[in-house]
Design a protein around this motif. Structure first.
Motif, PDB file in Angstrom:
ATOM      1  N   ALA A 292     -22.339  -1.441  43.447  1.00 60.20           N
ATOM      2  CA  ALA A 292     -22.056  -2.269  42.837  1.00 60.20           C
ATOM      3  C   ALA A 292     -23.417  -3.194  42.936  1.00 60.20           C
ATOM      4  N   LEU A 293     -23.869  -3.207  44.939  1.00 61.96           N
ATOM      5  CA  LEU A 293     -24.204  -4.067  45.156  1.00 61.96           C
ATOM      6  C   LEU A 293     -26.066  -3.552  45.427  1.00 61.96           C
ATOM      7  N   ALA A 294     -25.990  -2.010  45.253  1.00 60.55           N
ATOM      8  CA  ALA A 294     -26.864  -1.490  45.614  1.00 60.55           C
ATOM      9  C   ALA A 294     -27.542  -1.808  44.268  1.00 60.55           C
ATOM     10  N   MET A 295     -26.835  -1.321  43.013  1.00 57.06           N
ATOM     11  CA  MET A 295     -27.718  -1.370  41.774  1.00 57.06           C
ATOM     12  C   MET A 295     -28.033  -2.419  40.955  1.00 57.06           C
ATOM     13  N   ALA A 296     -27.396  -3.865  41.831  1.00 53.76           N
ATOM     14  CA  ALA A 296     -26.961  -5.369  41.030  1.00 53.76           C
ATOM     15  C   ALA A 296     -28.891  -5.823  41.158  1.00 53.76           C
ATOM     16  N   PRO A 297     -29.359  -5.660  39.855  1.00 54.83           N
ATOM     17  CA  PRO A 297     -30.217  -6.341  38.998  1.00 54.83           C
ATOM     18  C   PRO A 297     -30.423  -7.969  39.949  1.00 54.83           C
ATOM     19  N   GLY A 298     -29.880  -8.360  41.357  1.00 54.88           N
ATOM     20  CA  GLY A 298     -30.353  -9.441  41.652  1.00 54.88           C
ATOM     21  C   GLY A 298     -32.020  -8.572  43.235  1.00 54.88           C
ATOM     22  N   SER A 319     -32.181  -0.535  50.947  1.00 54.01           N
ATOM     23  CA  SER A 319     -32.863   0.614  50.283  1.00 54.01           C
ATOM     24  C   SER A 319     -32.495   0.969  48.555  1.00 54.01           C
ATOM     25  N   PHE A 320     -31.559   0.783  47.924  1.00 55.11           N
ATOM     26  CA  PHE A 320     -31.955   0.937  46.348  1.00 55.11           C
ATOM     27  C   PHE A 320     -32.341  -0.353  46.512  1.00 55.11           C
ATOM     28  N   GLN A 321     -31.707  -2.055  46.713  1.00 58.62           N
ATOM     29  CA  GLN A 321     -33.251  -3.113  46.332  1.00 58.62           C
ATOM     30  C   GLN A 321     -34.572  -2.888  46.346  1.00 58.62           C
ATOM     31  N   PHE A 322     -34.813  -1.748  47.225  1.00 53.03           N
ATOM     32  CA  PHE A 322     -36.276  -2.275  47.544  1.00 53.03           C
ATOM     33  C   PHE A 322     -37.427  -1.081  46.515  1.00 53.03           C
ATOM     34  N   VAL A 323     -36.314  -0.012  46.882  1.00 47.28           N
ATOM     35  CA  VAL A 323     -36.954   0.912  45.158  1.00 47.28           C
ATOM     36  C   VAL A 323     -36.899   0.277  43.580  1.00 47.28           C
TER      37      VAL A 323
END
Length: 346
Positions: A292-298, A319-323
């Motif tokens: 949820a936090l890895a993919m959240a558009p924040g 890592s998810f957020q940066f990519v």
């Protein structure tokens, strides 16, 4: 900065910290982030001319980036790297949803397609607002839309995680470590971040200390854990910066655009949470709490700080957020040329 401006800025930071402390003493979840965000929002709307808060935000980002590095070891780096295909898939999905939302957002908000597209794409506010200013789009609308989305994510996603009972977070990282290595990560990361910021590279104040930490770990140095007071200070800085964006005059000056931006943000967040709950667990083996936090558009800093506060896998979230942020900034010019380039004669 003039002495008066510095005094106003200091007053806002103190207000944010006091409310954060009060929330912490009351035992409220995400106390440092929520409390400081509320305190700075109230202060910024009562005391005009608080000024730019970028230095405080950068300090918080440096601490957050270094704290992510402090939970890394070689095995964790290898495990996170194994999720790269899932990170790319999540980034493509979030950008596709953003593109689909651009046209209805333009009609609801009464803005041009380029402004709506830059507001809907899931990248950082500063990058998209700067691009809007360069291309003659509505930078004010883009800033409001992105600010609302980050606030919405920070307020809602932790609630969804709290309702979820599946999927424990990944291990928090190794115990022990070198304080000297942590200090070196912070100092060298600061220097590299400053140089990278002069070249307008993406999210340098978080990425550079993380990169230095990865290099130190791969070289055989284990970083000590970030002290709790510094982690709290980082969360206060992030919450403070976020709260100062919520200016009453901005929201009331663009009422139609504000409501449309909020609706588009809700749609984007809902789409990503559906993917995190029903699609990505089967592809990655991760639980909803981490995804949820890895993919959240924040924002990158806000999501990592939230992961740290909730005890979730901050390296994975980072890592998810940066990519996603990197791919959005990489794809944005191509998307603009494809969807609105003809309309603008470029």
């Amino acid at each position: 900065m003039t002495p008066r401006a510095g005094l106003r800025l200091s007053g806002g930071l103190v207000s944010a910290a006091l409310v954060g402390i009060a929330f912490h003493l009351l035992g409220l979840p995400l106390a440092w982030i929520f409390g400081s965000m509320l305190g700075s929002a109230v202060y910024a709307n009562c005391v005009p001319g608080i000024g730019r808060t970028h230095l405080i935000r950068r300090a918080g980002q440096l601490l957050i980036g270094s704290s992510v590095a402090s939970v890394l070891d070689v095995a964790t780096i290898r495990d996170v790297a194994g999720y790269l295909p899932a990170m790319v898939a999540a980034a493509v999905a979030s950008n596709a949803v953003g593109v689909l939302l651009a046209l209805p957002l333009a009609r609801l908000a009464g803005v041009d397609r380029l402004s709506a597209l830059l507001a809907a794409l899931p990248a950082g506010m500063s990058e998209m607002a700067s691009l809007a200013a360069d291309l003659g789009a509505r930078a004010d609308f883009v800033m409001v839309a992105h600010s609302l989305r980050v606030v919405l994510v920070v307020l809602t996603v932790p609630v969804l995680i709290g309702l979820d009972r599946s999927g424990a977070p990944l291990p928090a990282g190794p115990a022990g470590g070198s304080v000297e290595a942590l200090v070196a990560c912070l100092l060298l990361g600061s220097l590299l971040a400053y140089g990278a910021s002069r070249m307008n590279l993406l999210n340098p104040w978080i990425i550079m200390p993380m990169s230095v930490g990865v290099a130190l770990v791969l070289a055989g140095f284990q970083l000590a854990a970030m002290p709790s007071p510094l982690l709290a200070a980082a969360q206060i800085a992030i919450g403070f910066s976020l709260g100062t964006r919520l200016k009453r005059e901005d929201l009331t000056r663009l009422p139609r655009a504000t409501l449309a931006g909020l609706a588009a943000s809700l749609a984007l967040v809902a789409a990503m949470m559906v993917l995190a709950a029903f699609v990505m667990p089967g592809l990655t083996g991760l639980g909803f709490s981490s995804l949820a936090l890895a993919m959240a558009p924040g924002g990158l800093g806000e999501m990592i700080a939230t992961a740290k506060a909730l005890g979730l896998a901050s390296a994975l979230v980072a890592s998810f957020q940066f990519v996603r942020s990197f791919m959005t900034n990489l794809l944005a010019p191509l998307i603009i040329l494809k969807l609105v380039g003809r309309d603008r004669g470029s």
